[in-house]
Design a protein around this motif. Structure first.
Motif: not given
Length: 217
Positions: A72, A76, A82, A85-87, A89-90
């Motif tokens: 996951r 991401t 994506s 910010g999500r990239r 964080a991942a």
């Protein structure tokens, strides 16, 4: 009588010398053969131990790659659609997990995640992020199956390296392939195999040499 004794003595000395030389040569050849056989057995045993260690690292990397959280996070992080910010964080979460794995196992000195173009998008050695390795054998072969690139000079470090690589999928080892997960193995761990002195005697030594004739260890 004197001539007869001298002739017999010379003949006897020649025969004894010939027998002695033949016995010496045969003993030397037998000893050399015994030593080579013993060293060959030691080399074979170390080869098998190294092969088993490499196989273990392949299975370990495949296991890591099939963990749902790794798939996951990789999906991401590598998905350009994506949100940034999500990239990020991942990326940070996956980097922390892989760094912890390096610290806990000591079998790999670095993990890499590459996108399908060969760009290093994550590395547990941060300065290696962003490197472009589309021609690396471990990337080209690891994009389709689990593979090992043995004893090559790393483009990242300039040092002899063994790299294990496996495809990274979006869903626990299944579904869409999103990148390549690779591990540069810690060659210091080869010490326990290569430096073992069993069967070498007092003056024996073991060397691990790559195909390019460079010393790996």
């Amino acid at each position: 009588m004197g001539r007869l004794v001298r002739s017999f003595l010379v003949l006897s000395v020649l025969m004894v010398a010939a027998v002695g030389v033949i016995a010496f040569l045969r003993a030397r050849d037998s000893l050399e053969s015994s030593v080579y056989d013993r060293l060959g057995a030691v080399a074979d045993a170390k080869t098998e131990a190294l092969d088993r260690w490499i196989d273990e690292q392949q299975r370990s990397l495949v296991f890591i790659g099939t963990l749902p959280q790794v798939g996951r996070a990789g999906r991401t992080m590598l998905d350009r659609d994506s949100p940034p910010g999500r990239r990020q964080a991942a990326h940070d979460g996956l980097a922390a997990a892989l760094t912890n794995t390096v610290q806990q196992t000591s079998e790999a000195e670095e993990y890499l995640v590459l996108d399908l173009q060969g760009r290093v998008r994550l590395a547990t050695v941060p300065e290696h992020e962003g490197a472009f390795l589309p021609n690396a054998d471990f990337f080209k072969r690891g994009a389709s199956s689990t593979t090992v690139q043995n004893t090559y000079v790393s483009h990242l470090t300039g040092q002899p390296t063994i790299t294990v690589a496996t495809p990274l999928f979006a869903n626990a080892g299944k579904g869409r392939r999103v990148g390549v997960l690779a591990a540069n193995l810690a060659l210091s761990r080869i010490d326990r195999i290569v430096l073992g002195r069993t069967g070498l005697g007092e003056g024996g030594a073991t060397y691990l040499v790559g195909r390019d004739h460079r010393f790996v260890h």
